[in-house]
Scaffold this active site. Structure first.
Site, PDB file in Angstrom:
ATOM      1  N   SER A  13     -23.155   1.695  76.247  1.00 24.88           N
ATOM      2  CA  SER A  13     -23.858   2.753  75.521  1.00 24.88           C
ATOM      3  C   SER A  13     -25.316   2.379  75.248  1.00 24.88           C
ATOM      4  CB  SER A  13     -23.155   3.021  74.191  1.00 24.88           C
ATOM      5  OG  SER A  13     -23.897   3.938  73.422  1.00 24.88           O
ATOM      6  N   THR A  59     -17.965   9.831  70.288  1.00 26.68           N
ATOM      7  CA  THR A  59     -17.980  10.150  71.706  1.00 26.68           C
ATOM      8  C   THR A  59     -16.554  10.248  72.223  1.00 26.68           C
ATOM      9  OG1 THR A  59     -19.015   9.624  73.835  1.00 26.68           O
ATOM     10  CG2 THR A  59     -18.164   7.764  72.540  1.00 26.68           C
ATOM     11  N   LYS A  63     -13.985  13.538  70.016  1.00 32.04           N
ATOM     12  CA  LYS A  63     -14.843  14.568  69.431  1.00 32.04           C
ATOM     13  C   LYS A  63     -14.064  15.698  68.758  1.00 32.04           C
ATOM     14  CE  LYS A  63     -18.915  13.845  72.323  1.00 32.04           C
ATOM     15  NZ  LYS A  63     -19.942  14.494  73.194  1.00 32.04           N
ATOM     16  N   ASP A  99     -25.118  17.459  70.374  1.00 30.43           N
ATOM     17  CA  ASP A  99     -25.217  17.706  71.816  1.00 30.43           C
ATOM     18  C   ASP A  99     -25.813  19.086  72.052  1.00 30.43           C
ATOM     19  OD1 ASP A  99     -24.098  15.270  72.549  1.00 30.43           O
ATOM     20  OD2 ASP A  99     -22.070  16.073  72.631  1.00 30.43           O
TER      21      ASP A  99
END
Length: 273
Positions: A13, A59, A63, A99
């Site tokens: 990540s 993530t 979610k 997002d």
């Protein structure tokens, strides 16, 4: 501030590097840890984190799983049915979906306003949900959600898409069609290390004047390369990644960050890849 990212596998990540830069740019100190949680342990671990952290990101594949553990949801998180950012106050969490914000800011960055225009979204996962919701909210005329097997798409996504006027279609239909104004790749096809793959043929990729590939490694996927060869304006997913991180920081701090900061850190991350 004590922050973090939860998920099942987090080894590569970029989020810690992004958030460390965002905090440092504001003269703030804090930590941002990667917190891997095995499947089945999410409820207990999240309840503990709500006592320990000031906020955290979420993530795949959690979610949706975190939602019942939260005290409330923002409007966009409730509409999308997925959370990627949690703000913590007095041991209770409120879920957000940045997002959605990161994608919307990417659309603006390449001048791809979908209002009154058609859009094609490849994939039916969580990222595609945020994209479809954003396109719907911004007035897209028609949205096509593309699946290898449209008839097998789960009922939850089918209902989500239908409520937003998005039509489920096959890749064969896209290949045979005339294209649309905006193409968004929400699948992992073309991601490192399988960089010689593309979800669409070169001929089809060149039918779209605006293309956003949510993949950021490699910086230019085969899909983007072919679309640009046809004259498209395009963007990979790196700016969206940084923009959604900046939006999360805005939620945690309760104040907006300058857009120039997102631009600067996106450039720094691009140099690292």
């Amino acid at each position: 501030m004590k922050l973090g990212l939860i998920g099942e596998v987090l080894g590569h990540s970029l989020s810690p590097a992004i958030h460390e830069r965002l905090l440092a740019a504001q003269g703030l100190s804090g930590t941002y840890d990667l917190i891997e949680i095995p499947r089945g342990e999410v409820p207990g671990r999240v309840r503990a984190l709500l006592r320990e952290l000031d906020g955290f990101n979420v993530t795949i594949p959690y979610k949706m799983e975190v939602i019942p553990l939260l005290a409330g949801l923002s409007d966009e998180a409730a509409a999308i049915g997925a959370v990627n950012t949690v703000a913590v106050k007095d041991g209770a969490g409120r879920g957000y979906n940045t997002d959605y914000i990161g994608f919307s800011r990417t659309v603006d960055r390449i001048g791809a306003d979908p209002a009154g225009r058609d859009a094609v979204v490849l994939g039916t996962g969580g990222a595609s949900r945020a994209v479809i919701q954003c396109l719907h909210d911004r007035g897209a005329r028609r949205i096509f959600a593309v699946s290898r097997h449209p008839e097998a798409v789960d009922e939850a996504f089918r209902a989500f898409a239908a409520a937003r006027g998005a039509e489920l279609v096959s890749y064969e239909a896209v290949e045979a069609g005339e294209g649309a104004y905006l193409l968004v790749n929400g699948t992992p096809c073309g991601m490192w290390p399988k960089t010689d793959a593309s979800p669409l043929t070169a001929e089809t990729a060149r039918k779209f004047p605006k293309v956003i590939d949510l993949i950021y490694n490699p910086g230019e996927t085969m899909l983007l390369r072919e679309a640009r060869a046809g004259g498209a304006d395009g963007a990979n997913g790196l700016y969206m990644l940084v923009a959604q991180a900046a939006a999360a920081e805005e939620i945690w701090l309760g104040r907006p960050l300058p857009a120039a900061l997102t631009d600067r850190i996106a450039a720094e991350m691009e140099a690292l890849l």
